[in-house]
Scaffold this motif. Structure first.
Motif, short mmCIF file in Angstrom:
data_model
loop_
_atom_site.label_atom_id
_atom_site.label_comp_id
_atom_site.label_asym_id
_atom_site.label_seq_id
_atom_site.Cartn_x
_atom_site.Cartn_y
_atom_site.Cartn_z
N MET A 1 0.83 -1.20 0.00
CA MET A 1 0.00 0.00 0.00
C MET A 1 0.88 1.26 0.00
O MET A 1 0.66 2.16 -0.78
N ARG B 1 -2.65 -4.43 8.55
CA ARG B 1 -2.77 -3.00 8.27
C ARG B 1 -3.80 -2.34 9.19
O ARG B 1 -3.55 -1.26 9.74
N THR C 1 -4.44 -7.43 5.29
CA THR C 1 -5.47 -6.44 5.63
C THR C 1 -5.63 -6.33 7.14
O THR C 1 -5.76 -5.24 7.69
#
Length: 69
Positions: free
Chosen positions: A19, A39, A36
């Motif tokens: 990202m 994060r 995910t």
């Protein structure tokens, strides 16, 4: 220790699916977790710590973690 043991794999920043700098993706890959979730967890911890320590740690990891080949 098994071959899948995270301590046997090098901790590196990811190139694919990153990202920003690939730090959280690299941590997720090293731990065998979903990127995910790593994060989101890092974001929550950063916000709860008044942002500065979390950002400083991220920048340090960005500089210190080598990028995967």
């Amino acid at each position: 220790m098994s071959i899948d043991d995270p301590m046997r794999r090098p901790l590196t920043r990811v190139r694919q699916g990153k990202m920003i700098a690939g730090v959280c993706g690299g941590l997720a890959k090293w731990l065998g977790w979903d990127p995910t979730l790593v994060r989101l967890g890092y974001l929550v911890l950063t916000v709860l710590s008044a942002a500065f320590p979390g950002l400083l740690i991220y920048i340090l990891l960005w500089v210190l973690m080598p990028q995967e080949k």
